[in-house]
Design an enzyme around this catalytic site. Structure first.
Site, PDB file in Angstrom:
ATOM      1  N   SER A  26       0.823  -1.208   0.000  1.00  0.00           N
ATOM      2  CA  SER A  26       0.000   0.000   0.000  1.00  0.00           C
ATOM      3  C   SER A  26       0.857   1.259   0.000  1.00  0.00           C
ATOM      4  O   SER A  26       0.598   2.211  -0.741  1.00  0.00           O
ATOM      5  CB  SER A  26      -0.926   0.006   1.220  1.00  0.00           C
ATOM      6  OG  SER A  26      -1.819  -1.075   1.194  1.00  0.00           O
ATOM      7  N   GLN A 169      -8.827   2.383  -0.107  1.00  0.00           N
ATOM      8  CA  GLN A 169      -8.702   2.648  -1.536  1.00  0.00           C
ATOM      9  C   GLN A 169      -9.701   3.704  -1.984  1.00  0.00           C
ATOM     10  O   GLN A 169      -9.363   4.594  -2.770  1.00  0.00           O
ATOM     11  CB  GLN A 169      -8.875   1.355  -2.321  1.00  0.00           C
ATOM     12  CG  GLN A 169      -7.737   0.363  -2.100  1.00  0.00           C
ATOM     13  CD  GLN A 169      -7.906  -0.908  -2.905  1.00  0.00           C
ATOM     14  OE1 GLN A 169      -8.807  -1.030  -3.709  1.00  0.00           O
ATOM     15  NE2 GLN A 169      -7.023  -1.865  -2.672  1.00  0.00           N
ATOM     16  N   ASP A 316      -7.337  -8.071   5.398  1.00  0.00           N
ATOM     17  CA  ASP A 316      -6.499  -8.918   4.542  1.00  0.00           C
ATOM     18  C   ASP A 316      -5.933 -10.119   5.285  1.00  0.00           C
ATOM     19  O   ASP A 316      -5.478 -11.083   4.649  1.00  0.00           O
ATOM     20  CB  ASP A 316      -5.349  -8.107   3.945  1.00  0.00           C
ATOM     21  CG  ASP A 316      -5.833  -7.105   2.913  1.00  0.00           C
ATOM     22  OD1 ASP A 316      -6.885  -7.357   2.282  1.00  0.00           O
ATOM     23  OD2 ASP A 316      -5.175  -6.063   2.735  1.00  0.00           O
ATOM     24  N   ARG A 347     -13.351 -14.649  -0.764  1.00  0.00           N
ATOM     25  CA  ARG A 347     -12.459 -15.247   0.228  1.00  0.00           C
ATOM     26  C   ARG A 347     -13.199 -16.040   1.298  1.00  0.00           C
ATOM     27  O   ARG A 347     -12.603 -16.936   1.908  1.00  0.00           O
ATOM     28  CB  ARG A 347     -11.553 -14.175   0.853  1.00  0.00           C
ATOM     29  CG  ARG A 347     -10.452 -13.735  -0.103  1.00  0.00           C
ATOM     30  CD  ARG A 347      -9.482 -12.762   0.498  1.00  0.00           C
ATOM     31  NE  ARG A 347      -8.450 -12.432  -0.488  1.00  0.00           N
ATOM     32  CZ  ARG A 347      -7.680 -11.363  -0.440  1.00  0.00           C
ATOM     33  NH1 ARG A 347      -7.806 -10.487   0.552  1.00  0.00           N
ATOM     34  NH2 ARG A 347      -6.770 -11.148  -1.374  1.00  0.00           N
TER      35      ARG A 347
END
Length: 430
Positions: A26, A169, A316, A347
């Protein structure tokens, strides 16, 4: 996409070592983009960048837009262009959602620029409406709610926006657009997402106010060149932290890890599970808190819960935390994590498939899952579905399985952590 990759893992006796895992993706993305947006001719140095497919995609696009990007072994040199130029070809973000979402804000706010952002099959399915809608409210002209995004740059006007999702984001896209906009941008999230952008822009002299989950920034600000040392990504370190917590006798030191409180939720989860993680030599680098982390295995592990405001701080890391949960006593729950459904894979579904193949007990929900433990995992052949975090999470699971584990469709590991397999093997004791 790179050629096919399989990761093969066997049960270990212990994990012992000292390593610097992958640099923060990032921060690398943001540093490259902010360097290209700096005042014309400004020169910036990004040291210890993540050298992986995703960040290379960003660097290649910035070159197409007119920046001079020089790759050296341990650093990237960027010279800002006189102004972003119209690219001769489509801008290929490959598999990088960060690249697409952040650059959309830059391109949309550059008057006269005409560009199309494209991606691979996986990225083309990921939701872009979350950035496109607020950019359109600012006056942007964008065709498409998923890739390809066809953008005609305009002089934008700032907005007061309440984001329905806590997403760094989205926030960064709007701040980058707001830097070129007329007026004052105000963005509020349901929970505070990672704040790398705010920290980095503030360190460059950009004036903004941050309180709770709201950030306010006046448009028309600029900055010069800079130098930055990119710390290790705690998302990459998390695989080794969870692995060491599960393995008796493990002792692993991870160097130069970014412990930004908006990203360090995995440390809270490990503590809740009964693992012992110690911070050593905590310091500040470029506005980011950094420390060496020492973790020792062997503690009895207990179930823990992840929900609410904790989720954006470790979204994450949930795949590998789900693996950790198989070794904890009790039922570990992950809720409020529907964002996992729209990552590189679904996921929740891919974690569930891997856990099932390895003999774990669990239930899934629309917004998460519950994992029962402890259980002896069995070796299996796991399909990572071209999702890097799934591949690495189940490589960690293979370390405590009763027989060898093979992870297929794992080539996307190169997008965020090309040296993962060799780093893992470097601390493995058989």
């Amino acid at each position: 996409m790179s050629s096919a990759l399989e990761i093969k893992v066997s049960r270990v006796a212990s994990l012992v070592g000292d390593l610097r895992s992958a640099s923060n993706k990032s921060i690398t993305h943001r540093a490259l983009i902010l360097a290209a947006m700096a005042r014309p001719g400004s020169k910036s140095v990004v040291r210890n960048p993540l050298r992986a497919d995703d960040t290379h995609a960003t660097a290649k696009i910035l070159e197409q837009l007119g920046a001079i990007v020089e790759m050296e072994p341990d650093r990237i040199l960027i010279t800002a262009p006189p102004g972003l130029k119209n690219p001769e070809q489509n801008l290929d973000c490959e598999n990088s959602g960060t690249t697409m979402r952040l650059l959309a804000g830059v391109l949309a706010s550059t008057p006269g620029l005409e560009a199309t952002l494209v991606g691979d099959e996986s990225l083309s399915k990921r939701p872009m409406k979350r950035i496109v809608e607020p950019l359109r409210l600012m006056g942007a002209q964008i065709e498409g709610d998923t890739a390809p995004l066809r953008i005609s740059g305009q002089k934008l006007r700032a907005i007061d926006y309440e984001s329905p999702v806590a997403s760094a984001q989205v926030k960064t896209c709007l701040l980058l657009a707001g830097a070129n906009a007329t007026g004052t941008t105000r963005l509020t999230e349901p929970h505070l997402s990672r704040d790398h952008t705010e920290r980095m822009m503030t360190s460059l002299g950009v004036q903004m106010k941050c309180k709770d989950a709201t950030v306010v920034m006046a448009g028309g600000q600029s900055w010069g060149g800079f130098e930055i040392n990119v710390p290790v990504d705690i998302s990459s370190a998390a695989f080794f932290l969870c692995a060491a917590a599960m393995v008796s006798g493990a002792r692993v030191t991870l160097r130069d890890v970014g412990v930004n409180p908006t990203r360090s939720g995995v440390l809270d989860a490990l503590t809740a599970a009964g693992a012992t993680v110690r911070e050593i030599a905590r310091r500040n680098e470029g506005g980011e808190p950094v420390a060496d982390l020492l973790i020792e295995g062997g503690n009895p592990l207990r179930a823990f819960d992840v929900s609410g405001a904790l989720v954006p701080r470790l979204i994450d890391e949930i795949p590998v935390l789900a693996v950790l949960a198989t070794q904890c006593d009790g039922v570990t729950t992950f809720r409020d994590a529907s964002e996992l459904r729209v990552k590189e894979s679904d996921r929740i579904a891919t974690v569930a498939a891997g856990l099932r193949d390895m003999g774990a007990q669990f239930e899934t929900f629309d917004d998460g899952l519950a994992v029962h433990g402890p259980v002896q995992l069995r070796g299996a052949r796991i399909d990572a579905k071209n999702d890097h975090r799934i591949a690495m999470a189940f490589a960690v699971a293979g370390l405590v399985a009763d027989s060898p584990t093979t992870i297929t469709n794992a080539e996307s590991v190169r997008s965020s952590y090309p040296d993962f397999e060799s780093d893992l093997m470097s601390i493995a004791v058989y």
